[in-house]
Motif scaffolding. Structure first.
Motif, short mmCIF file in Angstrom:
data_model
loop_
_atom_site.label_atom_id
_atom_site.label_comp_id
_atom_site.label_asym_id
_atom_site.label_seq_id
_atom_site.Cartn_x
_atom_site.Cartn_y
_atom_site.Cartn_z
N VAL A 1 0.85 -1.18 0.00
CA VAL A 1 0.00 0.00 0.00
C VAL A 1 0.89 1.23 0.00
CG1 VAL A 1 -1.76 1.28 1.26
CG2 VAL A 1 -1.80 -1.22 1.26
N THR A 2 0.58 2.20 -0.87
CA THR A 2 1.36 3.43 -0.97
C THR A 2 0.45 4.63 -0.79
OG1 THR A 2 2.88 2.37 -2.53
CG2 THR A 2 2.98 4.76 -2.37
N ALA A 3 0.83 5.52 0.12
CA ALA A 3 0.10 6.77 0.33
C ALA A 3 1.09 7.92 0.28
CB ALA A 3 -0.63 6.76 1.67
N ARG A 4 0.63 9.09 -0.12
CA ARG A 4 1.48 10.27 -0.14
C ARG A 4 1.53 10.89 1.25
NH1 ARG A 4 4.66 9.72 -4.06
NH2 ARG A 4 5.18 11.94 -3.97
N HIS A 5 2.71 11.37 1.63
CA HIS A 5 2.89 12.02 2.93
C HIS A 5 3.37 13.44 2.71
CE1 HIS A 5 5.11 12.84 6.80
NE2 HIS A 5 3.92 12.46 7.24
N LEU A 6 2.64 14.40 3.27
CA LEU A 6 2.95 15.82 3.10
C LEU A 6 2.94 16.24 1.64
CD1 LEU A 6 5.84 16.16 5.71
CD2 LEU A 6 3.43 16.79 6.01
N GLY A 7 2.30 15.43 0.80
CA GLY A 7 2.18 15.78 -0.61
C GLY A 7 3.44 15.61 -1.42
N ILE A 8 4.52 15.08 -0.81
CA ILE A 8 5.78 15.01 -1.56
C ILE A 8 6.43 13.64 -1.53
CG2 ILE A 8 6.33 17.47 -1.33
CD1 ILE A 8 8.15 16.74 1.03
N ALA A 9 6.14 12.82 -0.53
CA ALA A 9 6.83 11.55 -0.39
C ALA A 9 5.83 10.40 -0.35
CB ALA A 9 7.67 11.53 0.89
N GLY A 10 6.28 9.23 -0.76
CA GLY A 10 5.44 8.06 -0.72
C GLY A 10 5.74 7.22 0.51
N ILE A 11 4.74 6.96 1.33
CA ILE A 11 4.87 6.07 2.47
C ILE A 11 4.34 4.71 2.06
CG2 ILE A 11 4.15 5.60 4.83
CD1 ILE A 11 6.04 7.93 4.61
N LYS A 12 5.15 3.67 2.21
CA LYS A 12 4.77 2.33 1.78
C LYS A 12 4.55 1.44 3.00
CE LYS A 12 7.22 2.59 -2.62
NZ LYS A 12 5.99 2.67 -3.43
N ALA A 13 3.52 0.62 2.92
CA ALA A 13 3.21 -0.34 3.98
C ALA A 13 2.95 -1.70 3.34
CB ALA A 13 2.00 0.11 4.78
N ARG A 14 3.41 -2.74 3.99
CA ARG A 14 3.14 -4.11 3.55
C ARG A 14 2.23 -4.79 4.56
NH1 ARG A 14 6.25 -5.94 -0.61
NH2 ARG A 14 8.04 -4.64 -1.17
N PHE A 15 1.41 -5.67 4.04
CA PHE A 15 0.59 -6.53 4.91
C PHE A 15 1.14 -7.94 4.76
CE2 PHE A 15 -2.09 -2.88 4.37
CZ PHE A 15 -2.76 -2.76 5.59
N ALA A 16 1.51 -8.54 5.88
CA ALA A 16 2.25 -9.80 5.84
C ALA A 16 1.35 -11.02 5.63
CB ALA A 16 3.03 -9.97 7.14
N GLU A 17 0.06 -10.92 5.90
CA GLU A 17 -0.80 -12.10 5.82
C GLU A 17 -1.97 -11.84 4.89
OE1 GLU A 17 -1.76 -14.18 9.40
OE2 GLU A 17 -0.01 -13.38 10.45
N VAL A 18 -1.99 -12.57 3.78
CA VAL A 18 -3.09 -12.50 2.83
C VAL A 18 -3.48 -13.92 2.46
CG1 VAL A 18 -1.44 -12.27 0.92
CG2 VAL A 18 -3.82 -11.65 0.55
N GLY A 19 -4.77 -14.17 2.35
CA GLY A 19 -5.27 -15.48 1.96
C GLY A 19 -6.47 -15.35 1.05
N GLY A 20 -7.02 -16.48 0.61
CA GLY A 20 -8.19 -16.45 -0.26
C GLY A 20 -8.06 -17.43 -1.40
N ARG A 21 -8.86 -17.22 -2.44
CA ARG A 21 -8.88 -18.17 -3.55
C ARG A 21 -9.49 -17.52 -4.79
NH1 ARG A 21 -12.56 -23.10 -2.12
NH2 ARG A 21 -13.16 -23.20 -4.33
N LEU A 22 -9.21 -18.14 -5.93
CA LEU A 22 -9.91 -17.86 -7.17
C LEU A 22 -10.66 -19.12 -7.58
CD1 LEU A 22 -7.46 -15.98 -9.60
CD2 LEU A 22 -9.50 -15.04 -8.50
N ASP A 23 -11.88 -18.96 -8.00
CA ASP A 23 -12.63 -20.06 -8.60
C ASP A 23 -12.68 -19.80 -10.10
OD1 ASP A 23 -13.50 -21.81 -6.36
OD2 ASP A 23 -14.39 -19.94 -5.64
N ILE A 24 -11.76 -20.43 -10.81
CA ILE A 24 -11.62 -20.18 -12.24
C ILE A 24 -12.67 -20.97 -13.01
CG2 ILE A 24 -10.08 -20.45 -14.22
CD1 ILE A 24 -7.78 -19.76 -12.36
N ALA A 25 -13.44 -20.25 -13.83
CA ALA A 25 -14.57 -20.84 -14.54
C ALA A 25 -14.15 -21.35 -15.92
CB ALA A 25 -15.68 -19.80 -14.69
N GLU A 26 -14.99 -22.22 -16.48
CA GLU A 26 -14.75 -22.71 -17.85
C GLU A 26 -14.64 -21.54 -18.81
OE1 GLU A 26 -14.24 -25.63 -19.12
OE2 GLU A 26 -14.75 -27.03 -17.51
N ILE A 27 -15.55 -20.57 -18.66
CA ILE A 27 -15.42 -19.30 -19.37
C ILE A 27 -14.64 -18.39 -18.43
CG2 ILE A 27 -16.64 -17.37 -20.42
CD1 ILE A 27 -19.00 -19.23 -20.86
#
Length: 273
Positions: free
Chosen positions: A109-135
């Protein structure tokens, strides 16, 4: 009333919903243009009677040019058209469930700080799935991020982000996204509309998705890779805190960019490694 109609399908007979039918006269002047619907059907407005040229195009497929004969009523039909895939078209993953591998996936995730710099944050835990269809365009997805795993590299700032001023992780421990389908934007590009739930609010959100391919892994499984991005407005999710607002300085930007690099394993569960 309709003009020229066509049923546009891929080599396996599935609809090509992203196809476009364009009709020109014999001098090359465009007379009509129509996009196919979810069933692969395309229909123009009524056309001048006579003989015209019809061209059918779709990302990842070879274009087809045909002669279109239009009756005195302004109507005509091309019947069913099968589009061959381009030589450089990507092969989508096999249908079925695909599970996100948290160990090989990142959320930035990237947000601007004071309008001049980019503050970056990571999230260490992500899960989920895709259900891929025939189409492939009917593929659905679900992803969840544990909000408390936010990491900017500065402990004091991370604690503040977890607090009630921002993410309020005690009340809202998960950030979730549910995708409802895919719309092709290029040979390996799609958009995925869906709903994002963040900080207790759910808003319609669209991901820009790039497919990286799929193949075997060293552990006997099959993996697929996707990159996704979206731009959020903080106020849509009640993330309004700004320690410098009274001074007229935007400490944290009003928009936030989210980037996901996701690796998925074929199947409905992760293998033991």
């Amino acid at each position: 009333m309709t003009g020229l109609t066509a049923e546009i399908r891929n080599p396996e007979g599935w609809p090509v919903a992203e196809a476009v039918l364009t009709v020109t006269d014999l001098d090359g002047h465009q007379l009509a243009r129509a996009a196919a619907d979810a069933t692969g059907a395309a229909a123009t407005a009524p056309l001048p009677p006579g003989t015209h040229t019809a061209v059918v195009t779709a990302p990842g497929h070879q274009p087809v040019a045909l002669i279109a004969r239009i009756s005195a009523t302004g109507a005509g039909t091309l019947g069913e058209i099968r589009l061959e895939r381009s030589a450089d078209a990507v092969t989508t993953p096999p249908p079925g469930p695909w599970t996100i591998d948290p160990a090989h996936s990142t959320v930035l995730v990237t947000a601007r700080h004071l309008g001049i710099a980019g503050i970056k944050a990571r999230f260490a835990e992500v899960g989920g799935r895709l259900d891929i269809a025939e189409i492939f365009e009917r593929t659905t997805g679900y992803a969840e991020i544990k909000a408390a795993t936010v990491d900017t590299g500065i402990a004091m700032r991370d604690d503040h982000l977890r607090s009630a001023d921002f993410l309020d992780v005690e009340r809202y421990p998960l950030i979730t996204f549910r995708g409802t389908g895919l719309h092709r934007t290029g040979p390996a590009g799609w958009s995925m509309p869906g709903a994002l739930t963040l900080h207790g609010r759910t808003r319609p959100t669209e991901l820009t998705v790039t497919y990286g391919g799929y193949g075997p892994d060293p552990w006997g499984g099959v993996r697929a890779a996707f990159h996704a991005e979206t731009l959020l407005h903080r106020k849509d999710f009640a993330l309004d805190y700004n320690v410098m607002v009274q001074a007229g300085i935007a400490a944290v930007g009003t928009t936030v960019r989210i980037e996901l690099d996701i690796e998925l394993v074929q199947g409905d569960r992760l293998p033991a490694m």
